[in-house]
Design a protein around this motif. Structure first.
Motif, PDB file in Angstrom:
ATOM      1  N   ALA A 138      41.911  26.819  26.890  1.00  0.00           N
ATOM      2  CA  ALA A 138      42.707  27.401  25.800  1.00  0.00           C
ATOM      3  C   ALA A 138      41.770  27.866  24.687  1.00  0.00           C
ATOM      4  O   ALA A 138      40.717  27.270  24.452  1.00  0.00           O
ATOM      5  CB  ALA A 138      43.697  26.384  25.254  1.00  0.00           C
ATOM      6  N   ALA A 139      42.183  28.939  23.999  1.00  0.00           N
ATOM      7  CA  ALA A 139      41.401  29.460  22.870  1.00  0.00           C
ATOM      8  C   ALA A 139      42.017  29.042  21.539  1.00  0.00           C
ATOM      9  O   ALA A 139      41.309  28.838  20.559  1.00  0.00           O
ATOM     10  CB  ALA A 139      41.320  30.975  22.956  1.00  0.00           C
ATOM     11  N   THR A 140      43.340  28.954  21.505  1.00  0.00           N
ATOM     12  CA  THR A 140      44.036  28.481  20.299  1.00  0.00           C
ATOM     13  C   THR A 140      45.247  27.665  20.723  1.00  0.00           C
ATOM     14  O   THR A 140      45.794  27.846  21.827  1.00  0.00           O
ATOM     15  CB  THR A 140      44.552  29.650  19.409  1.00  0.00           C
ATOM     16  OG1 THR A 140      45.234  30.574  20.242  1.00  0.00           O
ATOM     17  CG2 THR A 140      43.467  30.339  18.645  1.00  0.00           C
ATOM     18  N   ILE A 141      45.663  26.788  19.833  1.00  0.00           N
ATOM     19  CA  ILE A 141      46.903  26.028  20.032  1.00  0.00           C
ATOM     20  C   ILE A 141      47.692  26.161  18.732  1.00  0.00           C
ATOM     21  O   ILE A 141      47.121  26.053  17.640  1.00  0.00           O
ATOM     22  CB  ILE A 141      46.600  24.555  20.340  1.00  0.00           C
ATOM     23  CG1 ILE A 141      45.875  24.448  21.685  1.00  0.00           C
ATOM     24  CG2 ILE A 141      47.892  23.731  20.369  1.00  0.00           C
ATOM     25  CD1 ILE A 141      45.405  23.058  22.020  1.00  0.00           C
ATOM     26  N   THR A 142      48.976  26.411  18.871  1.00  0.00           N
ATOM     27  CA  THR A 142      49.822  26.520  17.685  1.00  0.00           C
ATOM     28  C   THR A 142      50.819  25.376  17.662  1.00  0.00           C
ATOM     29  O   THR A 142      51.014  24.662  18.666  1.00  0.00           O
ATOM     30  CB  THR A 142      50.584  27.858  17.665  1.00  0.00           C
ATOM     31  OG1 THR A 142      51.402  27.928  18.844  1.00  0.00           O
ATOM     32  CG2 THR A 142      49.636  29.037  17.621  1.00  0.00           C
ATOM     33  N   SER A 143      51.427  25.179  16.506  1.00  0.00           N
ATOM     34  CA  SER A 143      52.517  24.224  16.376  1.00  0.00           C
ATOM     35  C   SER A 143      53.361  24.688  15.202  1.00  0.00           C
ATOM     36  O   SER A 143      52.979  25.621  14.484  1.00  0.00           O
ATOM     37  CB  SER A 143      51.994  22.801  16.157  1.00  0.00           C
ATOM     38  OG  SER A 143      53.053  21.870  16.233  1.00  0.00           O
ATOM     39  N   ALA A 144      54.488  24.043  15.017  1.00  0.00           N
ATOM     40  CA  ALA A 144      55.339  24.360  13.866  1.00  0.00           C
ATOM     41  C   ALA A 144      56.172  23.132  13.556  1.00  0.00           C
ATOM     42  O   ALA A 144      56.536  22.379  14.463  1.00  0.00           O
ATOM     43  CB  ALA A 144      56.247  25.542  14.180  1.00  0.00           C
ATOM     44  N   ALA A 145      56.440  22.935  12.280  1.00  0.00           N
ATOM     45  CA  ALA A 145      57.321  21.829  11.870  1.00  0.00           C
ATOM     46  C   ALA A 145      58.102  22.276  10.655  1.00  0.00           C
ATOM     47  O   ALA A 145      57.590  23.048   9.822  1.00  0.00           O
ATOM     48  CB  ALA A 145      56.492  20.589  11.539  1.00  0.00           C
ATOM     49  N   PHE A 146      59.340  21.802  10.547  1.00  0.00           N
ATOM     50  CA  PHE A 146      60.101  22.092   9.338  1.00  0.00           C
ATOM     51  C   PHE A 146      59.378  21.455   8.152  1.00  0.00           C
ATOM     52  O   PHE A 146      58.741  20.393   8.280  1.00  0.00           O
ATOM     53  CB  PHE A 146      61.531  21.582   9.467  1.00  0.00           C
ATOM     54  CG  PHE A 146      62.347  22.408  10.421  1.00  0.00           C
ATOM     55  CD1 PHE A 146      62.669  23.728  10.115  1.00  0.00           C
ATOM     56  CD2 PHE A 146      62.779  21.885  11.637  1.00  0.00           C
ATOM     57  CE1 PHE A 146      63.392  24.505  11.004  1.00  0.00           C
ATOM     58  CE2 PHE A 146      63.515  22.665  12.528  1.00  0.00           C
ATOM     59  CZ  PHE A 146      63.829  23.983  12.208  1.00  0.00           C
ATOM     60  N   THR A 147      59.481  22.112   7.006  1.00  0.00           N
ATOM     61  CA  THR A 147      58.715  21.659   5.830  1.00  0.00           C
ATOM     62  C   THR A 147      59.189  20.289   5.341  1.00  0.00           C
ATOM     63  O   THR A 147      58.484  19.648   4.579  1.00  0.00           O
ATOM     64  CB  THR A 147      58.795  22.697   4.698  1.00  0.00           C
ATOM     65  OG1 THR A 147      60.163  23.071   4.528  1.00  0.00           O
ATOM     66  CG2 THR A 147      57.969  23.928   5.030  1.00  0.00           C
ATOM     67  N   ASP A 148      60.363  19.835   5.804  1.00  0.00           N
ATOM     68  CA  ASP A 148      60.818  18.485   5.415  1.00  0.00           C
ATOM     69  C   ASP A 148      60.545  17.458   6.530  1.00  0.00           C
ATOM     70  O   ASP A 148      61.244  16.462   6.646  1.00  0.00           O
ATOM     71  CB  ASP A 148      62.304  18.502   5.036  1.00  0.00           C
ATOM     72  CG  ASP A 148      63.202  19.027   6.159  1.00  0.00           C
ATOM     73  OD1 ASP A 148      62.689  19.304   7.277  1.00  0.00           O
ATOM     74  OD2 ASP A 148      64.417  19.182   5.923  1.00  0.00           O
ATOM     75  N   ASN A 149      59.514  17.705   7.341  1.00  0.00           N
ATOM     76  CA  ASN A 149      59.114  16.758   8.397  1.00  0.00           C
ATOM     77  C   ASN A 149      57.670  16.284   8.130  1.00  0.00           C
ATOM     78  O   ASN A 149      56.724  16.716   8.787  1.00  0.00           O
ATOM     79  CB  ASN A 149      59.223  17.413   9.782  1.00  0.00           C
ATOM     80  CG  ASN A 149      59.036  16.420  10.921  1.00  0.00           C
ATOM     81  OD1 ASN A 149      58.597  15.276  10.707  1.00  0.00           O
ATOM     82  ND2 ASN A 149      59.353  16.833  12.125  1.00  0.00           N
ATOM     83  N   PRO A 150      57.496  15.391   7.137  1.00  0.00           N
ATOM     84  CA  PRO A 150      56.129  15.027   6.738  1.00  0.00           C
ATOM     85  C   PRO A 150      55.341  14.334   7.839  1.00  0.00           C
ATOM     86  O   PRO A 150      54.111  14.484   7.902  1.00  0.00           O
ATOM     87  CB  PRO A 150      56.341  14.089   5.536  1.00  0.00           C
ATOM     88  CG  PRO A 150      57.749  13.613   5.643  1.00  0.00           C
ATOM     89  CD  PRO A 150      58.513  14.712   6.328  1.00  0.00           C
ATOM     90  N   ALA A 151      55.994  13.601   8.727  1.00  0.00           N
ATOM     91  CA  ALA A 151      55.241  12.899   9.782  1.00  0.00           C
ATOM     92  C   ALA A 151      54.592  13.906  10.727  1.00  0.00           C
ATOM     93  O   ALA A 151      53.406  13.796  11.066  1.00  0.00           O
ATOM     94  CB  ALA A 151      56.149  11.946  10.543  1.00  0.00           C
ATOM     95  N   SER A 152      55.357  14.900  11.161  1.00  0.00           N
ATOM     96  CA  SER A 152      54.803  15.903  12.077  1.00  0.00           C
ATOM     97  C   SER A 152      53.705  16.712  11.386  1.00  0.00           C
ATOM     98  O   SER A 152      52.653  16.990  11.983  1.00  0.00           O
ATOM     99  CB  SER A 152      55.920  16.825  12.572  1.00  0.00           C
ATOM    100  OG  SER A 152      55.393  17.769  13.462  1.00  0.00           O
TER     101      SER A 152
END
Ligand SMILES: CC(C)(COP(=O)(O)OP(=O)(O)OC[C@H]1O[C@@H](n2cnc3c(N)ncnc32)[C@H](O)[C@@H]1OP(=O)(O)O)[C@@H](O)C(=O)NCCC(=O)NCCS
Length: 222
Positions: free
Chosen positions: A143-157
């Protein structure tokens, strides 16, 4: 190899690193995963997922979990694949860690997603399993990049992403339970990964690489 793993090598994939094992989700793991999810994945007042599957009433959770994984299996191809793996910590099933891709052979990019049963949260397992899937993608799948996303009210993630080395990559509006919410997008390159301090061992690698259109890998005897 069992018939299911011959047909879909994802099911025979096993990544071990110290006390962690990430394993293809075979049918025998669906009921245990459903039990874990039905016991609670998060505070019911906060929804971390775009699709609120985690609030499925317990009697319906086995079907929800089964249909999700069967759907991903049915749609698995080199052009678009998802590797959702069951996570074991010291031999106990604790949750799931996945990576989802599209046009991987061109983009060399995948997006991570994960959950843990509530009783297993806050002990560093979420960070460790994310570090392991990222190291697997970079070191074993090129892999060259890995992405992720989390809602802004999910501090643990968001904290897990930060602890693994992901960088902020913009905000994006998204629908959540019929309402507008904000997703923090994240991106990670190999040099940025803050690694789990244990070596990865992978079983079923050659078969899995072939199933996503990669060759056997440089110097690989697997
Ligand atoms: C997100 C998740 C996988 C993280 O796993 P975890 O094992 O709980 O995470 P870790 O223990 O490795 O780390 C959690 C970090 O978040 C921090 N954190 C947790 N709650 C927090 C809060 N309310 N505010 C600020 N930080 C918080 C912890 O302090 C910890 O950071 P630290 O070690 O620097 O103190 C897990 O919490 C989970 O399954 N949540 C529900 C599903 C979910 O949100 N999935 C991701 C969807 S994007």
């Amino acid at each position: 190899m069992a018939m299911a793993a011959t047909a879909l090598p994802l099911l025979g994939l096993r990544i071990t690193a110290g006390p962690l094992e990430l394993r293809g989700i075979t049918d025998d793991l669906i009921m245990p995963l459903a039990g874990l999810a039905a016991a609670g994945v998060h505070d019911p007042g906060l929804m971390p997922f775009s699709t609120p599957w985690s609030l499925t009433p317990p009697p319906e959770m086995p079907r929800t979990i089964a249909q999700y994984h069967w759907g991903r299996r049915a749609g698995f191809s080199a052009a678009a694949w998802t590797a959702d793996l069951a996570v074991f910590h010291e031999g106990e099933l604790v949750g799931s860690q996945g990576i989802a891709t599209r046009d991987y052979l061109v983009t060399r990019t995948g997006e991570t997603g994960s959950w843990l049963g509530r009783s297993h949260q806050g002990k560093g397992i979420g960070t460790a399993m994310r570090q392991v899937i990222c190291a697997f993608a970079f070191d074993f799948l090129e892999a060259a990049t890995i992405t992720s996303a989390a809602f802004t009210d999910n501090p643990a993630s968001l904290a897990v992403s930060r602890k693994c080395g992901y960088a902020a990559n913009g905000l994006e509006p998204a629908a959540r339970s019929g309402k507008r919410a904000t997703l923090q997008r994240l991106v990670l390159e190999p040099a940025g990964l803050i690694r789990y301090p244990r070596e990865l061992t992978v079983a079923g690698l050659g078969e899995f690489r072939r199933s996503i259109g990669l060759g056997p890998g440089p110097g690989s005897l697997l």
